[in-house]
Design a protein around this motif. Structure first.
Motif, PDB file in Angstrom:
ATOM      1  N   PRO A 224       0.749  -1.104  -0.156  1.00  0.00           N
ATOM      2  CA  PRO A 224       0.084  -0.148  -0.139  1.00  0.00           C
ATOM      3  C   PRO A 224       0.723   1.293   0.034  1.00  0.00           C
ATOM      4  CG  PRO A 224      -0.314  -1.184   1.947  1.00  0.00           C
ATOM      5  CD  PRO A 224       0.560  -2.119   1.325  1.00  0.00           C
ATOM      6  N   GLU A 225       2.153   1.172   0.546  1.00  0.00           N
ATOM      7  CA  GLU A 225       2.771   2.462   0.710  1.00  0.00           C
ATOM      8  C   GLU A 225       3.242   2.820  -0.938  1.00  0.00           C
ATOM      9  OE1 GLU A 225       3.724   0.306   4.523  1.00  0.00           O
ATOM     10  OE2 GLU A 225       3.484  -0.315   2.451  1.00  0.00           O
ATOM     11  N   LEU A 226       3.522   1.699  -1.768  1.00  0.00           N
ATOM     12  CA  LEU A 226       3.985   2.022  -3.243  1.00  0.00           C
ATOM     13  C   LEU A 226       2.812   2.018  -4.168  1.00  0.00           C
ATOM     14  CD1 LEU A 226       7.234  -0.172  -2.786  1.00  0.00           C
ATOM     15  CD2 LEU A 226       6.955   2.509  -2.559  1.00  0.00           C
ATOM     16  N   GLY A 227       1.800   1.500  -3.888  1.00  0.00           N
ATOM     17  CA  GLY A 227       0.395   1.340  -4.763  1.00  0.00           C
ATOM     18  C   GLY A 227       0.731   0.552  -6.150  1.00  0.00           C
ATOM     19  N   ILE A 228       0.185   0.575  -6.894  1.00  0.00           N
ATOM     20  CA  ILE A 228       0.263  -0.414  -8.227  1.00  0.00           C
ATOM     21  C   ILE A 228       0.018   0.703  -9.469  1.00  0.00           C
ATOM     22  CG2 ILE A 228      -0.461  -2.600  -9.408  1.00  0.00           C
ATOM     23  CD1 ILE A 228      -1.262  -3.591  -6.525  1.00  0.00           C
ATOM     24  N   THR A 229       0.922   0.438 -10.374  1.00  0.00           N
ATOM     25  CA  THR A 229       0.625   1.529 -11.638  1.00  0.00           C
ATOM     26  C   THR A 229       0.504   0.133 -13.100  1.00  0.00           C
ATOM     27  OG1 THR A 229       3.042   1.402 -12.199  1.00  0.00           O
ATOM     28  CG2 THR A 229       2.047   3.132 -10.715  1.00  0.00           C
ATOM     29  N   LEU A 230      -0.179   0.704 -13.889  1.00  0.00           N
ATOM     30  CA  LEU A 230      -0.306  -0.021 -15.089  1.00  0.00           C
ATOM     31  C   LEU A 230       1.306  -0.448 -15.755  1.00  0.00           C
ATOM     32  CD1 LEU A 230      -2.412  -1.375 -16.961  1.00  0.00           C
ATOM     33  CD2 LEU A 230      -2.314   0.950 -18.221  1.00  0.00           C
ATOM     34  N   SER A 231       1.845   0.444 -15.706  1.00  0.00           N
ATOM     35  CA  SER A 231       3.312   0.190 -16.301  1.00  0.00           C
ATOM     36  C   SER A 231       4.076  -0.831 -15.508  1.00  0.00           C
ATOM     37  CB  SER A 231       4.045   1.320 -16.504  1.00  0.00           C
ATOM     38  OG  SER A 231       4.450   2.002 -15.331  1.00  0.00           O
ATOM     39  N   GLU A 232       3.613  -0.775 -13.979  1.00  0.00           N
ATOM     40  CA  GLU A 232       4.563  -1.879 -13.432  1.00  0.00           C
ATOM     41  C   GLU A 232       3.937  -3.247 -13.574  1.00  0.00           C
ATOM     42  OE1 GLU A 232       5.274  -2.818  -8.508  1.00  0.00           O
ATOM     43  OE2 GLU A 232       3.413  -1.298  -9.201  1.00  0.00           O
ATOM     44  N   LEU A 233       2.527  -3.300 -13.824  1.00  0.00           N
ATOM     45  CA  LEU A 233       1.831  -4.468 -14.102  1.00  0.00           C
ATOM     46  C   LEU A 233       2.377  -4.960 -15.520  1.00  0.00           C
ATOM     47  CD1 LEU A 233      -1.776  -3.751 -12.852  1.00  0.00           C
ATOM     48  CD2 LEU A 233       0.107  -5.225 -11.757  1.00  0.00           C
ATOM     49  N   GLU A 234       2.405  -4.329 -16.547  1.00  0.00           N
ATOM     50  CA  GLU A 234       3.224  -4.720 -17.728  1.00  0.00           C
ATOM     51  C   GLU A 234       4.370  -5.461 -17.611  1.00  0.00           C
ATOM     52  OE1 GLU A 234       2.994  -1.025 -20.006  1.00  0.00           O
ATOM     53  OE2 GLU A 234       1.165  -1.184 -20.518  1.00  0.00           O
ATOM     54  N   GLU A 235       5.124  -4.803 -16.576  1.00  0.00           N
ATOM     55  CA  GLU A 235       6.267  -5.540 -16.474  1.00  0.00           C
ATOM     56  C   GLU A 235       6.405  -6.821 -15.446  1.00  0.00           C
ATOM     57  OE1 GLU A 235       8.910  -2.801 -14.298  1.00  0.00           O
ATOM     58  OE2 GLU A 235       9.356  -1.057 -16.083  1.00  0.00           O
ATOM     59  N   ASP A 236       5.407  -6.846 -14.729  1.00  0.00           N
ATOM     60  CA  ASP A 236       5.153  -8.014 -14.001  1.00  0.00           C
ATOM     61  C   ASP A 236       4.556  -9.049 -14.870  1.00  0.00           C
ATOM     62  OD1 ASP A 236       6.290  -6.563 -11.829  1.00  0.00           O
ATOM     63  OD2 ASP A 236       4.291  -6.058 -10.779  1.00  0.00           O
TER      64      ASP A 236
END
Length: 736
Positions: free
Chosen positions: A584-596
């Motif tokens: 929760p401190e960092l949240g989730i972004t769409l670009s991060e999900l693409e890398e994951d």
């Protein structure tokens, strides 16, 4: 040529060694080094050949939850001989290894330091005999050593906890809990022998965690006549309401003349004086076995990464270092200094210098001995005075495992100090409604190992309309001081009382608050009571999830609790070997999900059968656990299936871990000592637990200045320092 690091486990095995090996292998690969397992400890180095084998990233997959050590350990007689050590030097140099990380006890680490001192002489002789070439001699003039302590006894100076100790405490307390139930059924006495030749840590802490009546420690031999004293104490316990009696004895316990105190000797003493046939349970190597606890996994992982950092930074004149933990942070000190101080404790015991032996174990060990005596005597050290002052205790906020131990220790510590202790039933609403009851010594019997909260709790912060009723109840019950135990709601409640103490004189009393929350989202104290139990629940659940997926190609997304705090998903992810952790401190972004997603697909394309992501319940408002599952499955193209697992309220339940019981004991006792000092001095301060403060309690406002009230978490979170460790070990170099 890249640096080559050898890693070995030596001496007795300890749970968590595999976590350290895994961390060393993967951290070294990330740093561009090559890693070689030296199998069967120094015996493998002496024998050479296939015993020294290169380790790759996948060689250490799936070992976090395994006890023992996958690279083996053995005691090597040949290594004690100079000729044997020379053969070890030859075999290491022929493999290009002059950096070695040793995971073992003080004997293994002492032998390793000796080899380092002898290394130049061995190199010279091997060069003269033609066993190594001049180029090899020139390339490997010095041996670099870094040590990690793998020992269930927690017997090494220089680290707060050794690898394996916490897991051993789990085994011991599980056994004591089980024994207690049958002992209570039959009103029997059980004598439990635990390991610890020169160190009474396991005996002392398991006695605290298990609610035992008596403990025999090597550092604190009993005075002559201990047999009568033991029987008297057991009788007082029965008179106070106990149906069972548990005696813990360390295997190295002795009297002041050096004569061993054995389980059989204790049994005989009890039989001669009472006629009772006490039962004996010798736990033995059960203490070394089983899966490592969550703490032993994440702590050994963090220490393994730091060991790699230290050994790759070593220069020709760098002395060997010991890597361990102090105050939940990785730390290091000179290896020989730690070994010498450790061996000095055995000398103190042998020479009868028992006070020095106890002091050498550290202030925490000394204090816990005093606390333990106070809460097990079944007889107050101060008689209750006429018109004795009254201390009330209450829970506030969500349930946390260990709340019962907090209440138990608070009640007994208060009675021991001569106070009347009242429990407020049902949290803040119970205070509003006046649900007070005086508790006696026997009322808290058997609460050490129980989950839940017998005095109740509620997730409730008082409203302005509640304040008058709360003040009235405190006045009517003549409460002189208040101890509040709980999570965010407890701190918010005390904050409100402090702001209103001018309007309501009843609030102008000493009030102390201690942290109890599975979220570990409170300032001032590194581990709230309940957080370790919840962490173990997370890790146990993931272990089962991993096993359920063993026959298929599957990705799992596991959701933890924690609200706005990432302790459980981050540290749980490290301890469980997750590939990804969403906080929760960092949240989730769409670009991060693409890398994951790219990394996820690549993992299965390159041979993986299992992928694990851990997400905190409030990591993202939009990218929820179910959304992530759908995204992962859609992009997988049928190569694997994706499942989600929400652990939920299981994290609040269950039997509290040994760590939480010990933590609760320390916090509750020190809180009562703090309130006692205020009552004696006529002051009325509000205080909260603080590791940095003398007496472990600081002004409430000083502590809560560190709180982000909107996000309900501390402004500084020590576990976020573990995130670089997670990132190094979760994704292999070169993976998308």
């Amino acid at each position: 040529m890249p640096s080559r690091i050898g890693v070995l486990t030596s001496g007795g095995d300890a749970q968590g060694m595999n976590a350290a090996v895994r961390a060393i292998v993967r951290a070294a690969i990330h740093r561009g080094a090559e890693v070689f397992a030296i199998r069967e400890g120094w015996l493998g180095a002496v024998e050479g050949g296939a015993n020294i084998a290169r380790m790759g990233w996948s060689d250490v997959s799936g070992i976090l939850n395994k006890g023992g050590t996958i690279i083996g350990t053995a005691r090597c007689v040949a290594f004690r001989d100079e000729g044997g050590r020379r053969r070890a030097v030859r075999n290491l140099i022929q493999q290009g290894i002059d950096h070695v990380i040793v995971i073992g006890g003080d004997g293994s680490l002492t032998g390793s330091a000796l080899l380092r001192a002898e290394w130049p002489a061995h190199v010279e002789q091997l060069l003269g005999s033609g066993d190594i070439t001049p180029e090899q001699a020139e390339s490997h003039p010095v041996l670099h050593i870094v040590g990690l302590v793998g020992s269930i006894d927690n017997d090494m100076v220089g680290t707060d906890m050794t690898i394996g100790t916490d897991s051993a405490l789990h085994r011991i307390t599980e056994a004591i809990d089980a024994i207690s139930s049958t002992a209570e059924s039959h009103q029997r006495t059980f004598i439990v022998e635990v390991m610890g030749r020169n160190c009474g840590y396991l005996a002392l802490m398991s006695a605290v965690a298990g609610g035992a009546d008596y403990a025999f420690l090597p550092e604190v031999p009993p005075r002559d006549g201990w047999e009568d004293r033991l029987v008297e104490l057991l009788a007082r316990g029965r008179a106070a309401g106990r149906r069972d009696s548990i005696v813990i004895v360390a295997e190295g316990a002795a009297d002041r003349h050096g004569s061993p105190i054995t389980a059989q000797g204790i049994q005989q003493a009890i039989a001669e004086r009472t006629g009772e046939a006490a039962r004996i349970t010798i736990l033995g190597h059960v203490q070394r076995g089983g899966r490592p606890s969550a703490y032993d996994r994440w702590m050994a992982t963090a220490c393994g990464v730091e060991a790699v950092n230290q050994i790759l930074a070593a220069e020709a004149d760098t002395e060997p270092v010991l890597v361990g933990v102090r105050r939940d942070a990785v730390a290091w000190q000179p290896l020989l200094e730690a070994v010498d101080e450790t061996r000095g404790i055995a000398d103190h015991i042998r020479n009868g210098n028992y006070l020095q032996a106890v002091q050498a174990r550290g202030a925490g060990f000394t204090t816990m001995i005093d606390i333990y005596r106070g809460i097990t005597e079944a007889k107050a050290s101060k008689e209750e005075r006429a018109g004795a002052k009254r201390i009330a205790i209450m829970n506030a906020g969500a349930l946390a495992p260990g709340m019962n131990q907090l209440a138990r220790v608070a009640v007994r510590s208060g009675i021991d100090m001569g106070y009347q202790v009242f429990a407020i039933q049902g949290g803040v609403p119970g205070l509003v409604e006046g649900k007070f009851s005086q508790w006696s010594w026997s009322d808290v019997e058997g609460m050490a190992h129980t989950g839940g909260a017998d005095i109740g709790t509620r997730r409730y912060v008082p409203q302005d309309t509640d304040l008058y009723a709360m003040a009235r109840q405190l006045e009517e019950h003549r409460i002189d001081a208040l101890l509040v135990m709980g999570g965010f709601h407890a701190y918010a409640t005390v904050r409100m009382l402090e702001s209103e103490r001018r309007r309501y004189p009843a609030f102008d009393i000493p009030i102390a608050v201690v942290p109890a929350s599975i979220d570990n989202n409170l300032p001032g104290w590194p581990m709230a009571v309940g957080a370790d139990t919840a962490l173990n629940t997370v890790v146990d659940a993931i272990d089962m999830v991993r096993m359920s997926a063993s026959a298929s190609r599957r990705a799992f997304i596991v959701e933890t609790m924690g609200r706005g705090c990432g302790f459980l998903p981050l540290v749980g992810g490290i301890a469980a070997g997750a590939e990804k952790s969403y906080l929760p401190e960092l949240g989730i972004t769409l670009s991060e999900l693409e890398e994951d997603i790219a990394a996820l697909v690549d993992a299965f394309d390159t041979g993986r059968n299992f992928y694990l992501a851990v997400i905190g319940e409030d990591a993202s408002e939009h990218y929820t656990t179910d959304v992530l599952r759908r995204l992962f499955e859609a992009e997988g193209g049928g190569k694997f299936t994706v499942r989600q697992s929400v652990i939920g309220h299981m994290q609040q339940g269950g039997t509290p871990s040994p760590f939480d019981r010990i933590n609760a004991t320390r916090l509750a006792h020190n809180a009562m000592v703090h309130l006692d000092k205020q009552l004696a001095g006529g002051t009325a301060h509000y205080s909260a637990a603080s590791r940095e403060a003398p007496g472990l309690f600081a002004p409430f406002r000083d502590v809560t200045d560190q709180m982000d009230w909107d996000k309900q978490r501390p402004r500084e979170q020590w576990w976020m320092n573990l995130r670089p460790v997670f990132l190094q070990l979760s994704r292999r170099p070169g993976q998308q």
